[in-house]
Write an enzyme that holds these catalytic residues in place. Structure first.
Site, mmCIF file in Angstrom:
data_model
loop_
_atom_site.group_PDB
_atom_site.id
_atom_site.type_symbol
_atom_site.label_atom_id
_atom_site.label_comp_id
_atom_site.label_asym_id
_atom_site.label_seq_id
_atom_site.Cartn_x
_atom_site.Cartn_y
_atom_site.Cartn_z
ATOM 1 N N HIS A 468 0.843 -1.206 0.000
ATOM 2 C CA HIS A 468 0.000 0.000 0.000
ATOM 3 C C HIS A 468 0.876 1.253 0.000
ATOM 4 O O HIS A 468 0.839 2.060 0.932
ATOM 5 C CB HIS A 468 -0.942 -0.009 1.200
ATOM 6 C CG HIS A 468 -2.031 -1.033 1.095
ATOM 7 N ND1 HIS A 468 -1.946 -2.272 1.695
ATOM 8 C CD2 HIS A 468 -3.213 -1.017 0.424
ATOM 9 C CE1 HIS A 468 -3.042 -2.966 1.430
ATOM 10 N NE2 HIS A 468 -3.830 -2.236 0.653
ATOM 11 N N ASN A 469 1.631 1.416 -1.061
ATOM 12 C CA ASN A 469 2.580 2.508 -1.176
ATOM 13 C C ASN A 469 2.231 3.406 -2.371
ATOM 14 O O ASN A 469 1.157 3.273 -2.967
ATOM 15 C CB ASN A 469 4.008 1.952 -1.313
ATOM 16 C CG ASN A 469 4.071 0.859 -2.377
ATOM 17 O OD1 ASN A 469 3.382 0.926 -3.403
ATOM 18 N ND2 ASN A 469 4.898 -0.150 -2.152
ATOM 19 N N TRP A 470 3.140 4.298 -2.724
ATOM 20 C CA TRP A 470 2.913 5.234 -3.823
ATOM 21 C C TRP A 470 2.689 4.503 -5.145
ATOM 22 O O TRP A 470 1.833 4.905 -5.944
ATOM 23 C CB TRP A 470 4.088 6.192 -3.919
ATOM 24 C CG TRP A 470 4.232 6.925 -5.220
ATOM 25 C CD1 TRP A 470 5.270 6.849 -6.088
ATOM 26 C CD2 TRP A 470 3.309 7.864 -5.798
ATOM 27 N NE1 TRP A 470 5.063 7.667 -7.167
ATOM 28 C CE2 TRP A 470 3.859 8.313 -7.021
ATOM 29 C CE3 TRP A 470 2.071 8.371 -5.417
ATOM 30 C CZ2 TRP A 470 3.223 9.237 -7.855
ATOM 31 C CZ3 TRP A 470 1.426 9.290 -6.240
ATOM 32 C CH2 TRP A 470 2.004 9.712 -7.445
ATOM 33 N N ALA A 471 3.397 3.416 -5.372
ATOM 34 C CA ALA A 471 3.231 2.662 -6.621
ATOM 35 C C ALA A 471 1.806 2.136 -6.750
ATOM 36 O O ALA A 471 1.204 2.164 -7.835
ATOM 37 C CB ALA A 471 4.233 1.503 -6.674
ATOM 38 N N HIS A 472 1.253 1.660 -5.634
ATOM 39 C CA HIS A 472 -0.131 1.178 -5.655
ATOM 40 C C HIS A 472 -1.102 2.335 -5.892
ATOM 41 O O HIS A 472 -2.036 2.224 -6.691
ATOM 42 C CB HIS A 472 -0.462 0.481 -4.333
ATOM 43 C CG HIS A 472 -1.920 0.181 -4.153
ATOM 44 N ND1 HIS A 472 -2.601 -0.716 -4.942
ATOM 45 C CD2 HIS A 472 -2.831 0.680 -3.270
ATOM 46 C CE1 HIS A 472 -3.863 -0.776 -4.560
ATOM 47 N NE2 HIS A 472 -4.023 0.064 -3.546
ATOM 48 N N HIS A 506 -6.079 7.462 -2.207
ATOM 49 C CA HIS A 506 -6.950 6.593 -1.408
ATOM 50 C C HIS A 506 -6.237 5.801 -0.325
ATOM 51 O O HIS A 506 -6.887 5.309 0.611
ATOM 52 C CB HIS A 506 -7.697 5.616 -2.327
ATOM 53 C CG HIS A 506 -6.891 4.424 -2.739
ATOM 54 N ND1 HIS A 506 -5.877 4.485 -3.680
ATOM 55 C CD2 HIS A 506 -6.922 3.135 -2.315
ATOM 56 C CE1 HIS A 506 -5.348 3.286 -3.826
ATOM 57 N NE2 HIS A 506 -5.952 2.446 -3.010
ATOM 58 N N ASP A 507 -4.912 5.652 -0.373
ATOM 59 C CA ASP A 507 -4.185 4.927 0.669
ATOM 60 C C ASP A 507 -3.078 5.770 1.301
ATOM 61 O O ASP A 507 -2.078 5.237 1.800
ATOM 62 C CB ASP A 507 -3.582 3.633 0.109
ATOM 63 C CG ASP A 507 -4.549 2.468 0.179
ATOM 64 O OD1 ASP A 507 -5.425 2.481 1.056
ATOM 65 O OD2 ASP A 507 -4.454 1.552 -0.663
ATOM 66 N N ASP A 617 -9.175 -0.263 -7.224
ATOM 67 C CA ASP A 617 -8.317 -0.659 -6.115
ATOM 68 C C ASP A 617 -7.817 -2.093 -6.287
ATOM 69 O O ASP A 617 -6.709 -2.443 -5.862
ATOM 70 C CB ASP A 617 -9.097 -0.530 -4.806
ATOM 71 C CG ASP A 617 -8.196 -0.498 -3.581
ATOM 72 O OD1 ASP A 617 -6.973 -0.337 -3.748
ATOM 73 O OD2 ASP A 617 -8.719 -0.627 -2.469
ATOM 74 N N GLN A 669 -5.896 -17.195 -3.092
ATOM 75 C CA GLN A 669 -6.116 -16.296 -4.215
ATOM 76 C C GLN A 669 -7.360 -16.684 -5.010
ATOM 77 O O GLN A 669 -8.100 -15.822 -5.478
ATOM 78 C CB GLN A 669 -4.898 -16.288 -5.139
ATOM 79 C CG GLN A 669 -3.872 -15.235 -4.803
ATOM 80 C CD GLN A 669 -4.432 -13.835 -4.846
ATOM 81 O OE1 GLN A 669 -4.721 -13.242 -3.805
ATOM 82 N NE2 GLN A 669 -4.613 -13.302 -6.029
#
Length: 728
Positions: A468-472, A506-507, A617, A669
């Site tokens: 849940h970082n900038w890339a996401h 959003h995160d 998301d 999964q």
């Protein structure tokens, strides 16, 4: 006539509803109960008391009417408690306040009838209040509760507590005095006692009101205590010394330097002048050490008296009354009163001061707390300034991004299949700015520098966690961009703006832990937000960034548009809480199954936006298989980090978060893809046929996971058979 018909009629005929409510058909008790229930249901933050006087009330500059009420009803505890309640409510600027009294039969609400009489009514539930102030008298007896149906700030609670403490003290003293007076044989003595009691009660009420108005610092309270102590016993002078128990000293910051104590004056760590004495010396030191008051008729006959002060100042000290101020049995201060104007200090002076000293202690204690709160607030502001400085982008970063030019159109960005993982740290914000301009440059007016600063600061406020970082955040924003650019007529300009900004933010400040973890670990965030803990935090972080200088990309919207956009951003970010997805999906499926879906219907549009946020998301599940598998690795690494943290705290993590269950990843999964992702993209494809590719890609990936799960199961079974053969 059904309920909806009645409601529609009342909405269309408000005058009819008002006439009915104010008619004799509705009793005053019923109307007051409705008012309180409405206040409970629609709690709103209130502004601090502005000082607007209520004629005849406790905030009226002329309190003669209230004094008369107190004098006439001093023997009526319920009436006094009711007046305390009204006083606190008016000071706080609200009528959403209620007195609750307890007896052997239960809890009762106290209300005034139209005739002015007090009426007690049994109440079953007394837990709906936002804040409950217990009224405790000097004997530590609970005599009532004030229920506030609006939230109070910490400083307001201190004010209410001080007012109630002083008022309850006066009431307690009044009751004791009345009891003693009734026991006396002489009616003249009774009259004199009552007069003295009323005088002291009025004095204590004046003290409470005065200290309430000036409880802005410890020094202000000290001045008030000294002045009132002097008046209470009719002394010529009064001094207040605070106790420094660590250094076994007493000290004073408020003093008259002309008394000749200059050799004791020091400058403390805060730069303030103060007088300090050892607790083993002097009359005040003796009282501070022993906790026992001293009434000295001739100061020069007492060996503890220091006559040097008199010799230097020319002042003659005759009589001294020195009394301790205690909190929970511990001496926190000493008040020394000198030279009663008419004779020596009496036993009555000692008794009166003992009552006064109890509440002086409370006032000083609350003032100390107030000072701590004020210092904490200042530290908090400084911390915010420091954090703001370090959490926003710098000018070099902005200028570097401004110098780079991109093509007018980057077609590969317009597809869901685009792989954001291959972008550099410089390219991600550059492309984020490009996507914003592509979507809104023709419909919205915004400052280019503000946009660049906003995007760079958003990047800076994503933590360096596994998933849940900038890339996401960038990947989710890109998914929304690809959807909006291929369906430009689907949403209004403000809705599209809110959707894109929400995806990008959003995160924000995600800690790599989910809502369940935040609640189970009782984190500060969970204490602030009761539902959708992280999502509400993400939204507040978004607002914080928009409020920074040079970051407000919405500033050119008119007030109504600005308000609507923020509301939509909040709605969209909260929708990323997966716990909300299932109800949103169910509602939207019912509407679609009935053939009632209408894009012009606001509720339908909001539901669509919520499901779209979930779809973006989860976009990794609709990416090419190579991207999907790479993303799942980092997702589960973050899950396992949370599981490790839970296990360290003594909690057993669920299988998805358990590193020891890593071999079950394909099966987990499959459940996630089939239970959440596929239903989401099926729903989106029903509304946006162009989004069917996301559904198809998700279906393909789900089948691949099913294949891996089958292989994993076969391996486990084969290993199990081998173990059985070896055992035999």
């Amino acid at each position: 006539m059904d309920e909806n018909s009645v409601l529609n009629f009342l909405r269309d005929h408000p005058d009819f509803l008002e006439d009915y409510i104010v008619s004799p058909e509705v009793s005053p008790d019923t109307f007051e109960r409705w008012s309180i229930r409405r206040a409970i249901k629609f709690k709103k933050p209130k502004r601090p008391f502005t000082g607007t006087p209520v004629p005849g009330g406790w905030t009226d500059p002329d309190l003669s009417m209230k004094r008369r009420v107190i004098l006439e009803t001093s023997d009526n505890r319920t009436r006094i408690l009711y007046e305390i309640t009204q006083c606190c409510g008016q000071i706080m600027g609200t009528n959403a306040v209620e007195l609750i009294v307890q007896n052997d039969e239960g809890a009762f609400s106290c209300r005034k009838t139209e005739e002015g009489e007090l009426k007690l009514k049994r109440v079953k539930n007394t837990k709906n209040a936002s804040y409950i102030q217990t009224i405790v008298n000097a004997a530590n007896q609970t005599i009532g509760e004030i229920h506030f149906y609006i939230p109070l700030e910490a400083s307001e609670k201190l004010i209410v507590n001080v007012v109630c403490t002083w008022a309850a003290a006066a009431n307690y003293f009044s009751e004791i005095y009345n009891h003693k007076s009734q026991a006396g044989p002489d009616s003249l003595d009774v009259h004199e006692n009552i007069a003295k009691q009323r005088k002291l009660s009025n004095f204590l009420l004046d003290v409470a009101r005065s200290i309430f108005h000036d409880i802005v610092s410890m020094d202000a309270v000290i001045v008030k205590v000294m002045n009132f102590a002097q008046k209470l016993v009719d002394a010529d002078r009064a001094s207040l010394f605070l106790v420094d128990s660590r250094n076994r000293q007493i000290y004073a910051r408020i003093f008259d330097v002309g008394t000749g104590d200059e050799e004791h004056v020091r400058v403390n760590s805060d730069g303030q002048k103060e007088i300090r004495f050892d607790m083993s010396k002097g009359i005040a030191g003796h009282v501070a050490s022993t906790g026992e008051g001293l009434n000295i008729e001739n100061a020069y006959d007492d060996e503890r008296f220091n006559a040097d002060v008199d010799s230097k100042t020319g002042y003659t000290t005759k009589t001294i009354l020195c009394m301790p101020i205690l909190i929970r049995g511990i001496v926190i201060g000493v008040v020394q009163m000198v030279n009663k104007h008419n004779g020596a200090f009496t036993r009555q002076d000692e008794d009166a001061f003992e009552v006064f000293a109890v509440y002086c202690g409370l006032a000083l204690h609350h003032a100390k707390l107030y000072d701590k709160i004020r210092r904490s607030e200042q530290k908090y502001r400084v911390a915010l300034e420091v954090l703001a400085y370090h959490s926003v982008c710098n000018s070099d970063e902005v200028n570097k991004l401004k110098k780079i030019e991109l093509n007018n159109r980057i077609i590969e960005l317009e597809t869901i299949d685009f792989n954001g993982m291959r972008l550099s740290e410089l390219e991600k914000p550059l492309y984020a700015v490009y996507m914003f301009k592509t979507l809104f440059s023709e419909t919205l007016h915004f400052e280019n520098d503000d946009l660049i600063r906003f995007v760079l600061t958003v990047r800076k406020n994503y933590r360096r966690v596994a998933y849940h970082n900038w890339a996401h955040g960038w990947s989710v924003a890109h998914a929304m961009f690809a959807t909006l650019v291929n369906s430009p007529e689907a949403f209004t300009k403000l809705e599209s703006l809110a959707l894109y900004v929400s995806c990008l933010c959003h995160d924000l400040d995600h800690r790599g832990k989910n809502n369940a973890y935040m609640k189970s670990m009782e984190t500060p965030l969970a204490a602030i937000y009761s539902t959708s803990v992280m999502e509400r935090h993400h939204f507040n972080q978004t607002i914080t960034i928009l409020q920074q200088d040079g970051h407000n990309i919405l500033k050119n919207l008119d007030p109504e548009e600005y308000k609507e956009t923020l509301s939509l951003i909040k709605h969209c970010i909260l929708a990323t809480d997966l716990a909300l997805f299932f109800s949103n999906k169910a509602k939207l499926n019912v509407i679609l199954d009935r053939g009632e879906f209408d894009f012009s219907n606001r509720e339908h549009r909001l539901l669509t936006q919520a499901v779209m946020m979930t779809g973006c998301d989860l976009v990794a599940s609709a990416k090419p298989w190579s991207i999907q598998t790479e993303t799942v690795k980092v997702i589960f690494e973050e899950f396992y980090d949370q599981g490790d943290a839970e296990r360290l705290s003594g909690k057993e993590p669920i299988a998805m978060m358990d590193r020891n269950q890593a071999h079950m990843l394909p099966q987990m999964q499959v459940g996630f893809m089939r239970g959440i992702c596929m239903p989401c993209y099926d729903l989106i494809a029903r509304i946006f046929p162009k989004a069917d590719k996301m559904r198809e890609r998700c279906e393909y990936n789900a089948k691949k996971w099913e294949e891996l799960a089958a292989e994993q199961k076969a391996k486990q079974e084969a290993n199990g058979n081998k173990n059985e053969d070896n055992d035999s």
